[in-house]
Design a protein around this motif. Structure first.
Motif, PDB file in Angstrom:
ATOM      1  N   LEU A   1       0.956  -1.213  -0.091  1.00 57.66           N
ATOM      2  CA  LEU A   1       0.306  -0.078   0.137  1.00 57.66           C
ATOM      3  C   LEU A   1       0.709   1.449  -0.003  1.00 57.66           C
ATOM      4  O   LEU A   1       0.728   1.967  -0.650  1.00 57.66           O
ATOM      5  N   LEU A   2       2.127   1.491   0.713  1.00 60.45           N
ATOM      6  CA  LEU A   2       2.985   2.627   0.700  1.00 60.45           C
ATOM      7  C   LEU A   2       3.257   2.506   0.425  1.00 60.45           C
ATOM      8  O   LEU A   2       4.222   3.763  -0.822  1.00 60.45           O
ATOM      9  N   GLU A   3       3.868   1.180  -1.204  1.00 62.84           N
ATOM     10  CA  GLU A   3       4.970   1.416  -2.457  1.00 62.84           C
ATOM     11  C   GLU A   3       3.705   1.618  -3.588  1.00 62.84           C
ATOM     12  O   GLU A   3       4.661   1.822  -4.578  1.00 62.84           O
ATOM     13  N   ASP A   4       2.725   1.194  -3.480  1.00 62.22           N
ATOM     14  CA  ASP A   4       1.451   1.321  -4.630  1.00 62.22           C
ATOM     15  C   ASP A   4       2.079   0.918  -5.496  1.00 62.22           C
ATOM     16  O   ASP A   4       2.377   0.278  -6.586  1.00 62.22           O
ATOM     17  N   ALA A   5       2.919  -0.702  -4.977  1.00 56.68           N
ATOM     18  CA  ALA A   5       3.006  -1.923  -5.381  1.00 56.68           C
ATOM     19  C   ALA A   5       2.967  -3.584  -5.120  1.00 56.68           C
ATOM     20  O   ALA A   5       2.865  -2.929  -3.499  1.00 56.68           O
ATOM     21  N   ALA A   6       3.144  -3.965  -5.805  1.00 54.50           N
ATOM     22  CA  ALA A   6       3.198  -5.858  -5.030  1.00 54.50           C
ATOM     23  C   ALA A   6       4.877  -5.605  -4.470  1.00 54.50           C
ATOM     24  O   ALA A   6       5.301  -5.568  -4.521  1.00 54.50           O
ATOM     25  N   CYS A   7       4.187  -6.538  -3.440  1.00 55.08           N
ATOM     26  CA  CYS A   7       5.580  -6.340  -2.283  1.00 55.08           C
ATOM     27  C   CYS A   7       5.660  -8.595  -2.226  1.00 55.08           C
ATOM     28  O   CYS A   7       4.895  -9.023  -2.337  1.00 55.08           O
ATOM     29  N   VAL A   8       7.463  -8.318  -1.719  1.00 57.66           N
ATOM     30  CA  VAL A   8       7.585  -9.341  -1.198  1.00 57.66           C
ATOM     31  C   VAL A   8       8.580  -9.628  -0.017  1.00 57.66           C
ATOM     32  O   VAL A   8       9.328  -8.504  -0.157  1.00 57.66           O
ATOM     33  N   ALA A   9       7.592 -10.105   0.447  1.00 60.60           N
ATOM     34  CA  ALA A   9       8.850  -9.793   2.200  1.00 60.60           C
ATOM     35  C   ALA A   9       9.531 -11.074   2.617  1.00 60.60           C
ATOM     36  O   ALA A   9       9.417 -11.895   1.920  1.00 60.60           O
ATOM     37  N   PHE A  10      10.977 -10.594   3.043  1.00 65.09           N
ATOM     38  CA  PHE A  10      12.190 -11.029   2.932  1.00 65.09           C
ATOM     39  C   PHE A  10      12.745 -11.005   4.657  1.00 65.09           C
ATOM     40  O   PHE A  10      12.565  -9.940   5.263  1.00 65.09           O
ATOM     41  N   PRO A  11      13.468 -11.778   4.853  1.00 59.29           N
ATOM     42  CA  PRO A  11      13.785 -12.029   5.995  1.00 59.29           C
ATOM     43  C   PRO A  11      15.569 -11.020   6.612  1.00 59.29           C
ATOM     44  O   PRO A  11      15.011 -10.437   8.197  1.00 59.29           O
ATOM     45  N   SER A  12      15.373 -10.027   5.780  1.00 61.64           N
ATOM     46  CA  SER A  12      16.233  -8.872   6.415  1.00 61.64           C
ATOM     47  C   SER A  12      16.537  -8.319   4.706  1.00 61.64           C
ATOM     48  O   SER A  12      15.841  -9.107   2.983  1.00 61.64           O
ATOM     49  N   GLY A  13      17.280  -7.202   4.981  1.00 55.81           N
ATOM     50  CA  GLY A  13      17.257  -6.295   3.740  1.00 55.81           C
ATOM     51  C   GLY A  13      18.798  -6.905   2.815  1.00 55.81           C
ATOM     52  O   GLY A  13      18.329  -7.322   1.455  1.00 55.81           O
ATOM     53  N   MET A  14      19.180  -8.087   3.289  1.00 54.26           N
ATOM     54  CA  MET A  14      20.425  -8.515   2.265  1.00 54.26           C
ATOM     55  C   MET A  14      19.655  -9.335   1.844  1.00 54.26           C
ATOM     56  O   MET A  14      19.949  -9.790   0.827  1.00 54.26           O
ATOM     57  N   ALA A  15      18.907 -10.420   2.464  1.00 48.26           N
ATOM     58  CA  ALA A  15      17.884 -11.187   1.506  1.00 48.26           C
ATOM     59  C   ALA A  15      17.410 -10.693   0.593  1.00 48.26           C
ATOM     60  O   ALA A  15      17.146 -11.580  -0.768  1.00 48.26           O
ATOM     61  N   ALA A  16      16.634  -9.483   0.204  1.00 42.52           N
ATOM     62  CA  ALA A  16      16.296  -9.066  -0.116  1.00 42.52           C
ATOM     63  C   ALA A  16      16.307  -8.069  -1.382  1.00 42.52           C
ATOM     64  O   ALA A  16      16.360  -8.257  -2.615  1.00 42.52           O
ATOM     65  N   ILE A  17      17.706  -7.819  -1.008  1.00 40.06           N
ATOM     66  CA  ILE A  17      19.008  -6.986  -2.117  1.00 40.06           C
ATOM     67  C   ILE A  17      19.538  -8.547  -2.453  1.00 40.06           C
ATOM     68  O   ILE A  17      19.880  -8.444  -4.495  1.00 40.06           O
ATOM     69  N   ALA A  18      19.964  -9.273  -1.950  1.00 41.77           N
ATOM     70  CA  ALA A  18      20.656 -10.991  -2.764  1.00 41.77           C
ATOM     71  C   ALA A  18      19.625 -11.303  -4.230  1.00 41.77           C
ATOM     72  O   ALA A  18      19.191 -12.003  -5.124  1.00 41.77           O
ATOM     73  N   ALA A  19      18.037 -11.716  -2.654  1.00 42.94           N
ATOM     74  CA  ALA A  19      17.100 -11.878  -4.324  1.00 42.94           C
ATOM     75  C   ALA A  19      16.714 -10.434  -5.644  1.00 42.94           C
ATOM     76  O   ALA A  19      16.533 -11.572  -6.763  1.00 42.94           O
ATOM     77  N   SER A  20      17.197  -9.709  -5.676  1.00 44.84           N
ATOM     78  CA  SER A  20      17.099  -8.381  -5.934  1.00 44.84           C
ATOM     79  C   SER A  20      17.940  -8.720  -7.526  1.00 44.84           C
ATOM     80  O   SER A  20      17.503  -8.494  -8.604  1.00 44.84           O
ATOM     81  N   LEU A  21      18.929  -8.979  -7.197  1.00 45.99           N
ATOM     82  CA  LEU A  21      21.019  -9.655  -7.770  1.00 45.99           C
ATOM     83  C   LEU A  21      20.159 -11.198  -8.583  1.00 45.99           C
ATOM     84  O   LEU A  21      20.082 -11.369  -9.480  1.00 45.99           O
ATOM     85  N   LEU A  22      19.733 -12.355  -7.603  1.00 41.19           N
ATOM     86  CA  LEU A  22      20.053 -13.564  -8.169  1.00 41.19           C
ATOM     87  C   LEU A  22      18.940 -14.172  -9.192  1.00 41.19           C
ATOM     88  O   LEU A  22      18.936 -14.829  -9.877  1.00 41.19           O
ATOM     89  N   ALA A  23      17.447 -13.529  -8.828  1.00 45.88           N
ATOM     90  CA  ALA A  23      16.548 -12.988  -9.427  1.00 45.88           C
ATOM     91  C   ALA A  23      16.589 -13.480 -10.652  1.00 45.88           C
ATOM     92  O   ALA A  23      15.637 -13.835 -11.688  1.00 45.88           O
TER      93      ALA A  23
END
Length: 369
Positions: free
Chosen positions: A65-87
């Motif tokens: 809702l805040l981002e006005d976009a679909a969201c995928v949650a991760f267990p840490s900020g680095m997990a989110a960063i790694a996903a944004s690269l490795l996916a």
């Protein structure tokens, strides 16, 4: 803050209400399970704790809702960063990272991504546009940079990089959607360490990725499911709680930072200061153009490492800690982690303390150096 963000802040507090039946709890319940009852055909039902959890889905709803976009949650900020690269990256691809941003993505790239046949380059945030983006699969920007607080023109970076065929990822941890919205500026993907201001209570690790592209969203969800990089339901519950007060906390933190920055700059013990909200800061004009607030981080430089350590240890209203974005004001000497800053550089994360006592405690401590 723009009217649409004020509206989102209001709707965030009532997002759960729309689905409540009479007698149901107003506060988000915890769904603490790894398995679900699955008699017969499992299609269309929750299946397993690595795939589904109602608590983290409720937190994704608020973040989305805040981002006005679909969201995928991760267990840490680095997990989110790694996903944004490795996916998205594959062997032979080249990635561009900020040379002056959070250091861990650079370590990840050097120690692990290169083993997979990926290549990466580094570029300072302030000159991120220089050299263009031809040949890059992913362009990863962090603005303002952590800890130096340089800023890049995210709209220009997104336009040029996407024209060159790159996926643009922006780390918005230092600003939150209440301070800056990279998707509106053209980024394809936003990552954030919700461990910081989004949670705000310094008691949970969490991260998220948002995008408005359905193909990117599907890839991120598949990466999370197959890699097992899932958030815990209790941590998701904690972040959900924190998000409900983010708007008021972020406003107080930014107000406090805007009060402190000019006073710190004028103190005799401070040899240099970075804060985008100051009119003479190198990033000020760009910050005014693409940010709604100037943030709660201040970079101040004292004469040497000993002075920096003494300031942090002696100040009664500063928490010596390596994270930021919490209720408590905190500080650390960043060169101890290898950041390319002066030995006396202090990253000050301004919290929610009453402004008068906060400045008095900081000023009294600086006067002793």
């Amino acid at each position: 803050m723009p009217d649409d963000m004020m509206d989102r802040a209001a709707r965030l507090l009532h997002a759960r209400q729309a689905r409540l039946a009479k007698g149901e709890p107003v506060s988000l319940p915890l769904e603490m399970t790894s398995v679900y009852h699955l008699a017969g055909d499992p299609a269309g039902h929750k299946q397993y704790g690595r795939f589904d959890n109602a608590t983290w889905e409720a937190t994704e709803e608020l973040l989305g809702l805040l981002e006005d976009a679909a969201c995928v949650a991760f267990p840490s900020g680095m997990a989110a960063i790694a996903a944004s690269l490795l996916a998205f990256a594959q062997s032979g691809d080249r990635i561009l990272l900020p040379s002056d941003g959070y250091y861990t993505p650079r370590v990840l790239a050097d120690r692990f991504l290169t083993r997979l046949g990926l290549q990466f380059d580094l570029r300072p945030t302030a000159s991120f546009l220089d050299g263009g983006f031809d040949g890059y699969r992913i362009v990863f920007a962090e603005t303002p940079s952590n800890p130096g607080l340089d800023i890049c023109d995210l709209q220009a970076v997104s336009r040029v990089a996407k024209a060159a065929g790159a996926i643009v990822v922006a780390d918005n941890t230092t600003m939150t959607p209440f301070g800056q919205r990279p998707l509106d500026l053209g980024a394809d993907i936003v990552v954030s360490a919700d461990t910081k201001a989004a949670n705000g209570h310094s008691d949970a690790l969490f991260g998220h990725v948002t995008t408005r592209d359905d193909a990117y969203l599907a890839a991120l969800r598949e990466w999370r499911k197959l890699s097992g990089s899932i958030p815990g339901p209790f941590e998701a519950w904690q972040v959900h709680r924190g998000l409900e007060t983010l708007e008021v906390r972020f406003a107080r933190m930014c107000d406090n930072a805007e009060m402190l920055a000019p006073r710190l700059r004028n103190h005799k013990a401070v040899s240099a200061l970075r804060y985008p909200g100051l009119a003479d800061d190198p990033s000020h004009n760009l910050a005014r153009a693409q940010m709604d607030r100037f943030g709660f981080l201040i970079g101040l430089t004292l004469k040497d490492a000993d002075a920096a350590e003494a300031f942090i240890e002696r100040c009664s209203l500063l928490l010596p800690a390596t994270s930021f974005g919490g209720l408590h004001s905190s500080a650390e000497r960043r060169s101890r982690w290898g950041d390319d800053v002066a030995p006396g550089f202090v990253r000050l994360s301004v919290g929610c303390e009453p402004p008068g006592p906060l400045w008095a405690a900081i000023e009294d401590t600086l006067d002793t150096l």
